[in-house]
Design a protein around this motif. Structure first.
Motif, PDB file in Angstrom:
ATOM      1  N   ASP A 122       0.846  -1.197   0.000  1.00 15.52           N
ATOM      2  CA  ASP A 122       0.000   0.000   0.000  1.00 15.52           C
ATOM      3  C   ASP A 122       0.881   1.246   0.000  1.00 15.52           C
ATOM      4  N   GLU A 123       0.428   2.257  -0.708  1.00 17.35           N
ATOM      5  CA  GLU A 123       1.265   3.454  -0.850  1.00 17.35           C
ATOM      6  C   GLU A 123       0.836   4.566   0.106  1.00 17.35           C
ATOM      7  N   LEU A 125       1.576   8.526   0.778  1.00 20.70           N
ATOM      8  CA  LEU A 125       2.145   9.747   0.196  1.00 20.70           C
ATOM      9  C   LEU A 125       2.523  10.708   1.303  1.00 20.70           C
ATOM     10  N   VAL A 146       5.846   7.140  -0.693  1.00 21.07           N
ATOM     11  CA  VAL A 146       5.853   7.924  -1.937  1.00 21.07           C
ATOM     12  C   VAL A 146       6.071   9.395  -1.593  1.00 21.07           C
ATOM     13  N   HIS A 166       0.567  11.918  -7.902  1.00 23.03           N
ATOM     14  CA  HIS A 166       1.265  10.704  -7.458  1.00 23.03           C
ATOM     15  C   HIS A 166       0.312   9.573  -7.083  1.00 23.03           C
ATOM     16  N   LEU A 167      -0.979   9.771  -7.278  1.00 18.21           N
ATOM     17  CA  LEU A 167      -1.934   8.728  -6.870  1.00 18.21           C
ATOM     18  C   LEU A 167      -1.907   7.551  -7.844  1.00 18.21           C
ATOM     19  N   THR A 168      -2.023   6.347  -7.283  1.00 19.20           N
ATOM     20  CA  THR A 168      -2.183   5.138  -8.101  1.00 19.20           C
ATOM     21  C   THR A 168      -3.313   4.329  -7.466  1.00 19.20           C
ATOM     22  N   ARG A 170      -2.873   1.867  -5.732  1.00 19.67           N
ATOM     23  CA  ARG A 170      -2.399   1.373  -4.436  1.00 19.67           C
ATOM     24  C   ARG A 170      -2.346   2.469  -3.366  1.00 19.67           C
ATOM     25  N   SER A 171      -2.659   3.692  -3.732  1.00 17.01           N
ATOM     26  CA  SER A 171      -2.572   4.787  -2.747  1.00 17.01           C
ATOM     27  C   SER A 171      -3.589   4.561  -1.639  1.00 17.01           C
ATOM     28  N   LYS A 172      -3.111   4.592  -0.386  1.00 18.68           N
ATOM     29  CA  LYS A 172      -4.031   4.320   0.724  1.00 18.68           C
ATOM     30  C   LYS A 172      -4.191   5.527   1.637  1.00 18.68           C
ATOM     31  N   ILE A 174      -2.447   9.595   3.092  1.00 22.26           N
ATOM     32  CA  ILE A 174      -1.508  10.723   3.011  1.00 22.26           C
ATOM     33  C   ILE A 174      -1.020  10.984   4.428  1.00 22.26           C
ATOM     34  N   LEU A 204      -9.215   8.503   0.461  1.00 27.74           N
ATOM     35  CA  LEU A 204      -7.932   8.239   1.118  1.00 27.74           C
ATOM     36  C   LEU A 204      -8.034   8.527   2.611  1.00 27.74           C
TER      37      LEU A 204
END
Ligand code: PLP
Length: 393
Positions: A122-123, A125, A146, A166-168, A170-172, A174, A204
């Motif tokens: 999971d990403e 940011l 990220v 930068h969102l994909t 997998r972005s979970k 911030i 998010l």
């Protein structure tokens, strides 16, 4: 440190830990520990000793037998006091029964939040430069960090469009940390509102590390979960270390909707049990009756802030006006040195310790972090030495 004659095969250490980078700050502190007469603007903590009344409350509690574990969540009176404090300051209300957890500083709260939220890959940011623990804490939790670039042109404030880029899938979450360590940047309410809108649109979570909330100069602090729709998707982290001069007591708080807080509690109860009991009583006194002390320290930090920012700019080390925390983050590019050379030579030639900005991420390159939580005469001496060093280049 003595070298051990025993070597262990690297595989005995988990890959998770082997893959962590050593902190850039630690190497620097090892250098300093071998030198005499160093003025350190390196360590990020208040120079003030904890106000006496807070300390006395801890001693009194111990004398009265408060030497046991507390509730896993922390003592109820402290949770209630934190709930009232946040409501009074920011208009955001948490239920002290199941939405507030007393932690061993924001350090623990951060780790709990990431462990509770992130699945492998999971990403997360976060604005770059970032506090040294953010990336490793994310890695330990199995997430992918990220970094999202910020720069001096925008006073190191992260923008919603830059985050969005930068969102994909997998972005979970911030991770915000404003006021910022290392830059001293503070967000505007408008900037945070745009990020809130982004978080809602892309579903998010937000972890908001507001450990420096009280140290905001000339720009009112906006508590992220107080923004419309954000309370239900935010973990708010705060604590006593900075504004109350209580770093060594190790007390902080985490606030979140009950389900998420319960997930964090599950981890906390197995690895911590409860935050140190005497420290919780000191914290209770601090939050109930410590406002005058807090105001006294804020005023002193602000006056030192003006002194250091003006002096750095005057010697050609361009420094934006940092509205928060207790750090100045000047550019050292005009000297022709990179941030590591600058910090190492300043330490060796003039015995002043500052931290190379690249220790806080790629966007810190070309800057150094100078912590101004030092008495004015010490700061003045340090600034004189920096002036001499810059003049000698
Ligand atoms: N978050 C930030 C941004 C910090 O600067 C620090 C300490 O320097 C921490 C968290 C850790 O604080 P605590 O002492 O509450 O663990």
């Amino acid at each position: 440190m003595t070298e051990s004659s025993y070597t262990m095969k690297p595989e005995f250490i988990s890959e998770r830990v082997r893959n962590l980078r050593a902190s850039g700050i630690r190497r620097f502190f090892e250098l300093i520990s071998n030198m005499d007469g160093v003025i350190s603007l390196g360590v990020g903590e208040p120079d003030f000793v904890t106000p006496e009344s807070f300390t006395k409350a801890a001693f009194d509690a111990v004398a009265q037998g408060e030497t046991h574990y507390t509730s896993n969540y922390g003592i109820p009176a402290l949770r209630e006091a934190i709930a009232d404090h946040l409501e009074r300051l920011y208009g955001v209300r948490y239920d002290p029964r199941n939405e507030i957890l007393i932690t061993i500083g924001v350090s623990e709260g951060l780790m709990l939040a990431l462990l509770a939220i992130l699945n492998p890959g999971d990403e997360l940011l976060s604005p770059d430069p970032y506090y040294v623990a953010y990336r490793p804490a994310c890695q330990i939790a199995g997430g992918t960090f990220v970094p999202v670039a910020t720069g001096m042109e925008t006073e190191f404030r992260v923008s919603a469009p830059d985050l969005e880029a930068h969102l994909t899938d997998r972005s979970k979450a911030i991770l915000l940390g404003y006021p910022s360590n290392p830059t001293g940047a503070q967000m505007t309410r408008e900037g945070l509102t745009e990020i809130a809108d982004l978080a809602a649109r892309h579903d998010l979570l937000v972890i908001s590390d507001e450990i420096y909330d009280r140290l905001s100069y000339g720009l009112p602090h906006t508590c992220f979960p107080s923004l419309p729709g954000m309370r239900e998707r935010t973990v708010l982290l705060g604590g006593f270390s900075k504004a109350y001069a209580m770093t060594g007591w190790r007390v902080g708080w985490a606030c979140a909707p009950a389900d998420l807080l319960e997930a964090m509690m599950k981890i906390h109860q197995y690895i911590i049990m409860s935050a140190p009991t005497p420290s919780q009583y000191a914290a209770l006194e601090a939050i109930r009756n410590g406002e005058d002390e807090v105001q006294r320290m804020i005023a002193e930090f602000d006056s030192r802030r003006r002194l250091i920012v003006a002096a750095l700019n005057e010697m050609g080390l361009t420094c934006f006006d940092p509205h928060g925390a207790f750090y100045a983050f000047p550019s050292v590019r005009s000297t022709g040195l990179d941030d590591i050379e600058f910090a190492e030579r300043l330490l060796l030639e003039e015995k002043v310790a500052v931290i190379p900005g690249s220790a806080f991420g790629d966007c810190g390159r070309g800057h150094v972090r100078a912590c101004y939580a030092a008495p004015k005469p010490v700061l003045e001496d340090a600034l004189e030495r920096i002036r001499r060093f810059v003049g000698s280049l």
